[in-house]
Write an enzyme that holds these catalytic residues in place. Structure first.
Site, PDB file in Angstrom:
ATOM      1  CD  GLU A 152      -3.089  -0.544   0.013  1.00 42.26           C
ATOM      2  OE1 GLU A 152      -2.795  -0.939  -1.139  1.00 42.26           O
ATOM      3  OE2 GLU A 152      -4.109   0.097   0.250  1.00 42.26           O
ATOM      4  CB  THR A 205      -5.414   6.699  -2.931  1.00 46.85           C
ATOM      5  OG1 THR A 205      -6.372   5.729  -3.351  1.00 46.85           O
ATOM      6  CG2 THR A 205      -5.421   6.773  -1.423  1.00 46.85           C
TER       7      THR A 205
HETATM    8  N1  HSE Z   1      -8.511   5.444   4.012  1.00 50.25           N
HETATM    9  C1  HSE Z   1      -7.965   5.636   2.722  1.00 50.25           C
HETATM   10  C2  HSE Z   1      -8.360   7.027   2.229  1.00 50.25           C
HETATM   11  C3  HSE Z   1      -8.521   4.590   1.811  1.00 50.25           C
HETATM   12  O1  HSE Z   1      -9.526   7.381   2.392  1.00 50.25           O
HETATM   13  O2  HSE Z   1      -7.515   7.749   1.719  1.00 50.25           O
HETATM   14  C4  HSE Z   1      -8.054   4.681   0.392  1.00 50.25           C
HETATM   15  O3  HSE Z   1      -8.730   3.684  -0.359  1.00 50.25           O
END
Ligand code: HSE
Length: 334
Positions: A152, A205
């Site tokens: 990740e 992201t």
């Molecule tokens: N928690 C992370 C975000 C998840 O919201 O950036 C990304 O899939």
């Protein structure tokens, strides 16, 4: 005495640390996930039955990990093994156990990229889950989590676990802490189902994290942790009305909604047609609703989809129960 965090069994019985020969090849499916779940930014996520990715792994003598093919990504994913999440996670795992063999990896992307459905997580989870099986299952699924977190970090710059943990363990997962890892699997009310609509626009992201405010007002912090605590209580007490009231996000949704054309109309229609709650899936652009039944999720999902179409965004609809099992082995060969 310190209570141990949640532990899982090693999965399929043939995959336990047994004297049986471990397979030479394995194909594993790992599910898409909805991270954040409104009030649980970076600390809560759940797994879907569909969509997901499949990864085929083949042992080789050469002690290296290679991506030999990728299907379904229109050529966009990195093929370099230090950049692709599947090979990064598998190599981190093999490194840890002394690289007894190398791997050729074929990826079958069966879910959209940059969609907020945990696409990179599904690939890394399937790869590391399969690599563990090929090694004779020395690790429990929970023990595989650190390798997927490494992936990740490579994929989006942060090691958040709210996609990889539910993809690996199934169900609703609360991440009390990433360092050290402290993971709690929450109960799932019977019949609970999700409608997830993926509008055809991409949000990375990294970008969706960059637009978030770095500081919270005390007022918003209080609202957020009130909702998150109530959401957890609702799952334990099977209280769907409380669950619905708790699906509120005053941290990420107000900023990220600006990146999703039609978001407020879609949310309003979802709630009007009977969703318990509705918010952005992970970093978006997918939008999810939680519903009391699979049939209700179908109704809500179709309404959400129609609303996106009205604002000119084509989209895919996934209607799914909560996946309680995590990855599954599709085939293997000894
Ligand atoms: N928690 C992370 C975000 C998840 O919201 O950036 C990304 O899939």
């Amino acid at each position: 005495m310190k209570k141990k965090p949640y532990r899982l069994s090693t999965g399929p019985s043939w995959g336990k640390k047994s004297r049986m020969t471990s397979p030479e090849t394995v194909k594993v499916f790992a599910p898409a996930t909805v991270a954040n779940v409104a009030s649980g930014f970076d600390v809560l996520g759940f797994a879907l039955e569909q969509p997901g990715d499949s990864v085929f792994l083949k042992k080789k003598c050469e002690k290296r990990v290679d991506i030999v093919s990728v299907e379904g990504d229109s050529g966009t994913l990195p093929r370099e093994s230090d950049k692709n999440t599947a090979s990064v996670a598998a190599a981190a795992f093999l490194n840890r156990i002394g690289f007894p063999f190398g791997l050729d990896i074929s990826l079958f992307k069966k879910m959209p990229l940059s969609s907020g459905l945990g696409s990179s997580a599904a690939s890394s989870v399937a790869a590391v889950y399969g690599a563990n099986i090929l090694a004779g299952s020395p690790f429990s699924p929970l023990e595989l989590l650190p390798f997927t977190l490494r992936a990740e970090e490579v994929a989006c710059g942060t090691a958040h676990a709210d996609n990889v943990a539910p993809a690996l363990l199934g169900g609703f997962i609360l991440i009390r802490s990433c360092r050290p890892l402290d993971i709690i699997k929450l109960p799932v009310p019977e019949g609970l189902a999700a409608a997830v609509v993926h509008p055809h626009t991409e949000i990375k992201t990294e970008d969706a994290r960059r637009i978030l405010k770095k500081e919270l007002s005390l007022t918003n912090a209080v609202r957020q942790w009130g909702n998150l605590a109530a959401l957890v209580a609702a799952l334990y007490s099977n209280d769907l009305e409380l669950l619905g009231r708790s699906l509120q996000d005053v941290v990420a949704e107000p900023r990220r909604a600006l990146l999703i054309p039609g978001f407020s109309e879609v949310k309003a229609q979802a709630l009007k047609s009977g969703a318990l709650g509705c918010s952005i899936s992970g970093s978006g652009p997918s939008v999810f609703s939680l519903c009391a039944s699979l049939s209700k999720a179908g109704v809500v999902g179709r309404k959400m989809r129609r609303t996106f179409l009205k604002v000119g965004l084509d989209c895919d609809l996934y209607v799914s129960p909560i996946n309680q099992a995590g990855p599954k082995v599709e085939e293997y060969e000894r």
